[in-house]
Write an enzyme that holds these catalytic residues in place. Structure first.
Site, PDB file in Angstrom:
ATOM      1  N   GLN A 211       0.830  -1.205   0.000  1.00 60.14           N
ATOM      2  CA  GLN A 211       0.000   0.000   0.000  1.00 60.14           C
ATOM      3  C   GLN A 211       0.864   1.254   0.000  1.00 60.14           C
ATOM      4  O   GLN A 211       0.622   2.195  -0.760  1.00 60.14           O
ATOM      5  CB  GLN A 211      -0.918  -0.030   1.228  1.00 60.14           C
ATOM      6  CG  GLN A 211      -2.025   0.980   1.185  1.00 60.14           C
ATOM      7  CD  GLN A 211      -2.871   0.957   2.453  1.00 60.14           C
ATOM      8  OE1 GLN A 211      -2.510   0.312   3.447  1.00 60.14           O
ATOM      9  NE2 GLN A 211      -3.982   1.651   2.438  1.00 60.14           N
TER      10      GLN A 211
ATOM     11  N   HIS B 134       1.181   3.842  -3.419  1.00 61.37           N
ATOM     12  CA  HIS B 134       0.472   5.126  -3.345  1.00 61.37           C
ATOM     13  C   HIS B 134       1.337   6.317  -3.713  1.00 61.37           C
ATOM     14  O   HIS B 134       0.886   7.451  -3.671  1.00 61.37           O
ATOM     15  CB  HIS B 134      -0.181   5.312  -1.980  1.00 61.37           C
ATOM     16  CG  HIS B 134      -1.494   4.605  -1.872  1.00 61.37           C
ATOM     17  ND1 HIS B 134      -1.597   3.238  -2.017  1.00 61.37           N
ATOM     18  CD2 HIS B 134      -2.751   5.045  -1.679  1.00 61.37           C
ATOM     19  CE1 HIS B 134      -2.865   2.884  -1.896  1.00 61.37           C
ATOM     20  NE2 HIS B 134      -3.585   3.958  -1.694  1.00 61.37           N
TER      21      HIS B 134
ATOM     22  N   LEU C  95      -5.753  -3.466 -10.882  1.00 63.67           N
ATOM     23  CA  LEU C  95      -5.136  -4.747 -10.542  1.00 63.67           C
ATOM     24  C   LEU C  95      -4.486  -4.731  -9.154  1.00 63.67           C
ATOM     25  O   LEU C  95      -4.373  -5.759  -8.499  1.00 63.67           O
ATOM     26  CB  LEU C  95      -4.102  -5.040 -11.622  1.00 63.67           C
ATOM     27  CG  LEU C  95      -3.178  -6.244 -11.595  1.00 63.67           C
ATOM     28  CD1 LEU C  95      -2.812  -6.587 -13.023  1.00 63.67           C
ATOM     29  CD2 LEU C  95      -1.908  -5.989 -10.810  1.00 63.67           C
ATOM     30  N   TYR C  96      -4.051  -3.535  -8.740  1.00 66.55           N
ATOM     31  CA  TYR C  96      -3.327  -3.405  -7.469  1.00 66.55           C
ATOM     32  C   TYR C  96      -4.244  -3.136  -6.276  1.00 66.55           C
ATOM     33  O   TYR C  96      -3.783  -2.795  -5.202  1.00 66.55           O
ATOM     34  CB  TYR C  96      -2.256  -2.313  -7.566  1.00 66.55           C
ATOM     35  CG  TYR C  96      -0.864  -2.787  -7.177  1.00 66.55           C
ATOM     36  CD1 TYR C  96      -0.610  -3.312  -5.899  1.00 66.55           C
ATOM     37  CD2 TYR C  96       0.203  -2.715  -8.057  1.00 66.55           C
ATOM     38  CE1 TYR C  96       0.661  -3.743  -5.539  1.00 66.55           C
ATOM     39  CE2 TYR C  96       1.482  -3.147  -7.707  1.00 66.55           C
ATOM     40  CZ  TYR C  96       1.691  -3.660  -6.441  1.00 66.55           C
ATOM     41  OH  TYR C  96       2.956  -4.084  -6.098  1.00 66.55           O
TER      42      TYR C  96
ATOM     43  N   HIS D  94      -6.943  -5.184  -1.412  1.00 66.02           N
ATOM     44  CA  HIS D  94      -7.551  -5.031  -0.087  1.00 66.02           C
ATOM     45  C   HIS D  94      -7.758  -6.324   0.690  1.00 66.02           C
ATOM     46  O   HIS D  94      -7.722  -6.305   1.917  1.00 66.02           O
ATOM     47  CB  HIS D  94      -8.840  -4.207  -0.220  1.00 66.02           C
ATOM     48  CG  HIS D  94      -8.578  -2.809  -0.682  1.00 66.02           C
ATOM     49  ND1 HIS D  94      -8.530  -2.485  -2.023  1.00 66.02           N
ATOM     50  CD2 HIS D  94      -8.281  -1.686   0.001  1.00 66.02           C
ATOM     51  CE1 HIS D  94      -8.220  -1.203  -2.142  1.00 66.02           C
ATOM     52  NE2 HIS D  94      -8.069  -0.696  -0.930  1.00 66.02           N
TER      53      HIS D  94
ATOM     54  N   GLY E  82       0.528  -8.035 -13.836  1.00 63.20           N
ATOM     55  CA  GLY E  82       1.225  -7.157 -12.885  1.00 63.20           C
ATOM     56  C   GLY E  82       2.724  -7.167 -13.105  1.00 63.20           C
ATOM     57  O   GLY E  82       3.374  -6.126 -12.992  1.00 63.20           O
TER      58      GLY E  82
ATOM     59  N   SER F 175       4.949  -3.821 -13.565  1.00 59.85           N
ATOM     60  CA  SER F 175       5.846  -3.574 -12.455  1.00 59.85           C
ATOM     61  C   SER F 175       7.306  -3.478 -12.925  1.00 59.85           C
ATOM     62  O   SER F 175       8.007  -2.505 -12.614  1.00 59.85           O
ATOM     63  CB  SER F 175       5.622  -4.702 -11.442  1.00 59.85           C
ATOM     64  OG  SER F 175       6.628  -4.723 -10.507  1.00 59.85           O
TER      65      SER F 175
HETATM   66 MN1  MNH Z   1      -6.662   1.036  -0.472  1.00 57.74          MN
HETATM   67  C1  MNH Z   1      -7.685   3.321  -2.780  1.00 57.74           C
HETATM   68  C2  MNH Z   1      -8.937   2.379   1.768  1.00 57.74           C
HETATM   69  C3  MNH Z   1      -5.533  -1.015   1.969  1.00 57.74           C
HETATM   70  C4  MNH Z   1      -4.492  -0.308  -2.693  1.00 57.74           C
HETATM   71  N1  MNH Z   1      -8.055   2.552  -0.502  1.00 57.74           N
HETATM   72  C5  MNH Z   1      -8.319   3.372  -1.570  1.00 57.74           C
HETATM   73  C6  MNH Z   1      -9.345   4.304  -1.209  1.00 57.74           C
HETATM   74  C7  MNH Z   1      -9.705   4.028   0.086  1.00 57.74           C
HETATM   75  C8  MNH Z   1      -8.886   2.946   0.521  1.00 57.74           C
HETATM   76  C9  MNH Z   1     -10.765   4.726   0.907  1.00 57.74           C
HETATM   77  C10 MNH Z   1      -9.953   5.359  -2.114  1.00 57.74           C
HETATM   78  C11 MNH Z   1     -11.051   4.718  -2.888  1.00 57.74           C
HETATM   79  C12 MNH Z   1     -11.909   5.682  -3.646  1.00 57.74           C
HETATM   80  O1  MNH Z   1     -11.768   6.884  -3.479  1.00 57.74           O
HETATM   81  O2  MNH Z   1     -12.720   5.178  -4.425  1.00 57.74           O
HETATM   82  N2  MNH Z   1      -7.142   0.760   1.504  1.00 57.74           N
HETATM   83  C13 MNH Z   1      -8.109   1.394   2.244  1.00 57.74           C
HETATM   84  C14 MNH Z   1      -8.139   0.853   3.589  1.00 57.74           C
HETATM   85  C15 MNH Z   1      -7.171  -0.105   3.644  1.00 57.74           C
HETATM   86  C16 MNH Z   1      -6.541  -0.159   2.330  1.00 57.74           C
HETATM   87  C17 MNH Z   1      -9.097   1.305   4.683  1.00 57.74           C
HETATM   88  C18 MNH Z   1      -6.758  -0.984   4.753  1.00 57.74           C
HETATM   89  C19 MNH Z   1      -7.519  -1.414   5.658  1.00 57.74           C
HETATM   90  N3  MNH Z   1      -5.256  -0.389  -0.366  1.00 57.74           N
HETATM   91  C20 MNH Z   1      -4.944  -1.147   0.728  1.00 57.74           C
HETATM   92  C21 MNH Z   1      -3.914  -2.075   0.389  1.00 57.74           C
HETATM   93  C22 MNH Z   1      -3.616  -1.892  -0.913  1.00 57.74           C
HETATM   94  C23 MNH Z   1      -4.470  -0.829  -1.400  1.00 57.74           C
HETATM   95  C24 MNH Z   1      -3.273  -3.088   1.319  1.00 57.74           C
HETATM   96  C25 MNH Z   1      -2.601  -2.678  -1.658  1.00 57.74           C
HETATM   97  C26 MNH Z   1      -1.750  -2.241  -2.488  1.00 57.74           C
HETATM   98  N4  MNH Z   1      -6.191   1.413  -2.417  1.00 57.74           N
HETATM   99  C27 MNH Z   1      -5.241   0.741  -3.137  1.00 57.74           C
HETATM  100  C28 MNH Z   1      -5.141   1.338  -4.440  1.00 57.74           C
HETATM  101  C29 MNH Z   1      -6.056   2.399  -4.459  1.00 57.74           C
HETATM  102  C30 MNH Z   1      -6.713   2.416  -3.158  1.00 57.74           C
HETATM  103  C31 MNH Z   1      -4.224   0.899  -5.561  1.00 57.74           C
HETATM  104  C32 MNH Z   1      -6.326   3.389  -5.580  1.00 57.74           C
HETATM  105  C33 MNH Z   1      -5.612   4.684  -5.258  1.00 57.74           C
HETATM  106  C34 MNH Z   1      -5.871   5.730  -6.261  1.00 57.74           C
HETATM  107  O3  MNH Z   1      -6.223   5.407  -7.386  1.00 57.74           O
HETATM  108  O4  MNH Z   1      -5.723   6.921  -5.935  1.00 57.74           O
END
Ligand code: MNH
Length: 553
Positions: free
Chosen positions: A173, A177, A353-354, A357, A494, A498
């Site tokens: 994550q 990001h 793809l990434y 969650h 991926g 990558s």
């Molecule tokens: Mn995660 C985007 C919450 C863990 C990869 N994540 C988001 C968004 C939220 C979010 C809220 C925004 C979504 C939207 O605006 O539609 N994410 C979480 C939470 C956890 C989390 C609460 C842990 C618990 N996320 C992870 C993990 C990964 C991941 C682990 C693995 C790589 N998330 C992403 C990606 C995006 C995202 C990729 C897309 C970001 C973007 O496009 O700006």
């Protein structure tokens, strides 16, 4: 309207162009195939295809035959030769320069010049097709909320079967990001990042943010001391834009390069360790170059941190993910003299793809205290409470969640719901089209895709046709490969994105990749000997915590 390209009739990468009111033509240029549908390989291509092992065979080879790989790993020229192949075979899959955006189903100049767009690997489904997915499936897509409820919601926590740790989930994550930055206000086809590994998640999104995070002394970034340990400064001392819920008290509003990294203690922990590493590197550079000013120490430190990031991503992170018996290498010079474009764009498909969650567990055990995910969210101070040593040690012992169906935890349900909606808005082509684009055989049945009769039946009821399965649904529902974290598609799609993203970084190019760029041999050596373990152990006082992407037995 002419809908003849809706069935993606051109094979093997041929481009479908409508002609007249109902005809179409396949452009097979430089595909090594010919025929109306680019269906016939040239003689040379036929031989190559016959000799070329399938992705599954290659994967099997790399994850078995320990004795063979022991030899390869210990003989330098063999090890280099394999790595060169990995670099070139993977990155050759990525079209560079990019061709499409989400706005047109044909090539436009905007795809290349307007970098506010995410790129697209496959163009969107053309408008006015018989069904939303082209010609397959139902007239209307199944209801998103129902799909999420039926196939994504975690009922009981399913642990990652290969023993992946939560330290890994947060690394994924944190690392991604820096380049997945959707410009939500403008729409899911837009982004506000730099299209690659640019370490903006440590240093800030632009010069203004960087200035707020810098001390302007000896190249260092601002920190604060809490219980004798260095942590990111507070927003009031480094006033960058951060996202915190309203009412968050001042002493919990930390300032970090990425505005959303106050979200989770795991992200805050990685932000902290990279901050310490930057300042440590600056000390070393200053000793080596006592005459260098703040600016030069800062800029050079940043280059070293970027190099370390790529080194750790390839040799620790991808190594863990792949479970290859072959030991991967970060050695940019292997690409010198090869045909390779040092440019990269982030695609919308790579972003989707990434969305890993499911890798997030539902609760965390930190030194004997159990935290629910809810108690973690927007509580970076959990790290302060336990200290970096104990927090890192605990995450190394904490199981990640399994990648697959029925394993999206409570707080990530809205995220997957949004993602599916965006996938439809962006008109992503069917899952099977992406399989083919990445040299994988299209799935013929739902059972072949999922390896599970019940799941297959439920999915078939919703989608009607295997060729109408949408991108993210396919990725998550696909059966895992033997002894792997993922199914074949995540790895075979991926992997190319990558490798291309990492090796096309400017620091890997011939003019950059030399000691002088990084402050001489001292800086270059820091990169070339970097590891996840050293990153933590060099920056945590006292004894070293357990630092591992795999939980101990
Ligand atoms: Mn995660 C985007 C919450 C863990 C990869 N994540 C988001 C968004 C939220 C979010 C809220 C925004 C979504 C939207 O605006 O539609 N994410 C979480 C939470 C956890 C989390 C609460 C842990 C618990 N996320 C992870 C993990 C990964 C991941 C682990 C693995 C790589 N998330 C992403 C990606 C995006 C995202 C990729 C897309 C970001 C973007 O496009 O700006």
């Amino acid at each position: 309207a002419n809908t003849s390209c809706c069935s993606y009739p051109c094979e093997n990468g041929g481009v479908c162009m409508t002609t007249g009111m109902e005809g179409f033509q396949c452009d097979c240029t430089s595909t090594d195939f010919y025929g109306t549908l680019c269906e016939t390989p040239t003689f040379l291509k036929r031989v190559k295809l016959w000799l070329k092992p399938s992705p599954d065979t290659t994967h099997y080879l790399l994850t078995h035959y320990n004795w063979l790989w022991d030899t390869v790993n210990s003989v330098n020229f063999l090890r280099n030769a394999v790595m060169k192949k990995v670099y070139t075979l993977r990155s050759d899959m990525i079209d560079s320069p990019v061709t499409y955006t989400s706005e047109h189903s044909y090539i436009t100049l905007d795809a290349n010049f307007n970098t506010t767009y995410y790129a697209r690997t496959l163009p969107p489904v053309p408008y006015n097709c018989p069904t939303p997915m082209g010609v397959w499936g139902k007239k209307e897509m199944p209801d998103v909320d129902r799909i999420v409820k039926k196939f994504f919601v975690r009922k009981k926590f399913l642990p990652e079967p290969m023993g992946t740790s939560a330290l890994f989930s947060f690394f994924a994550q944190h690392f991604t990001h820096q380049f997945f930055k959707t410009d939500v206000k403008n729409g899911p086809q837009y982004q506000w990042g730099g299209h690659g590994v640019d370490v903006t998640h440590v240093y800030g999104k632009d010069k203004d943010a960087e200035a707020k995070l810098r001390t302007f002394k000896d190249g260092k970034l601002k920190t604060q001391l809490i219980q004798g340990e260095e942590y990111p400064p507070l927003e009031k001392d480094a006033p960058v834009d951060m996202v915190y819920p309203p009412g968050t008290p001042e002493e919990r509003r930390f300032a970090i390069g990425q505005k959303v990294f106050g979200l989770l203690p795991g992200l805050f922990m990685y932000a902290t360790i990279w901050l310490r590493e930057h300042n440590r590197v600056c000390d070393i550079l200053k000793t080596e170059h006592p005459d260098w000013d703040d600016e030069r120490l800062y800029q050079t430190g940043k280059l070293v941190i970027l190099g370390e990031t790529i080194k750790i991503v390839i040799e620790d992170y991808v190594q863990h993910l792949s479970h290859y018996n072959y030991q991967l290498l970060f050695r940019p010079e292997l690409l010198f003299g090869e045909q390779f474009q040092y440019q990269n764009r982030i695609t919308v498909e790579f972003n989707h793809l990434y969305h890993w969650h499911p890798l997030m567990p539902s609760e965390f055990n930190v030194s004997g205290t159990t935290y629910s995910l809810r108690e973690f969210v927007y509580h970076p101070e959990v790290v302060l409470k336990h200290g970096m040593h104990d927090f890192v040690d605990s995450l190394s012992r904490q199981r990640a969640g399994a990648f697959g169906p029925f394993n999206h935890g409570p707080l990530t349900i809205p995220v997957v719901t949004d993602l599916l909606k965006q996938g439809r808005q962006l008109r992503l082509q069917p899952y099977n089209q992406y399989r083919k684009k990445f040299n994988l055989p299209a799935f013929k049945t739902f059972e072949e895709m999922t390896g599970n009769k019940e799941l297959a039946k439920a999915l078939e009821e919703e989608y009607g046709d295997i060729n109408a399965v949408e991108f993210y649904v396919g990725l998550i529902m696909e059966k895992r490969r033997y002894r792997s974290v993922f199914g074949s598609s995540i790895v075979e799609m991926g992997g190319p994105y990558s490798v291309k993203g990492l090796m096309a970084n400017p620091i890997c190019s011939p003019k950059y990749w030399k000691p002088s760029t990084f402050g001489g041999d001292v800086g270059f050596d820091i990169i070339n000997t970097a590891s996840l373990k050293k990153l933590f152990c060099n920056n945590i006082k006292g004894d070293c915590p357990l630092v591992s992407f795999e939980v101990p037995d």
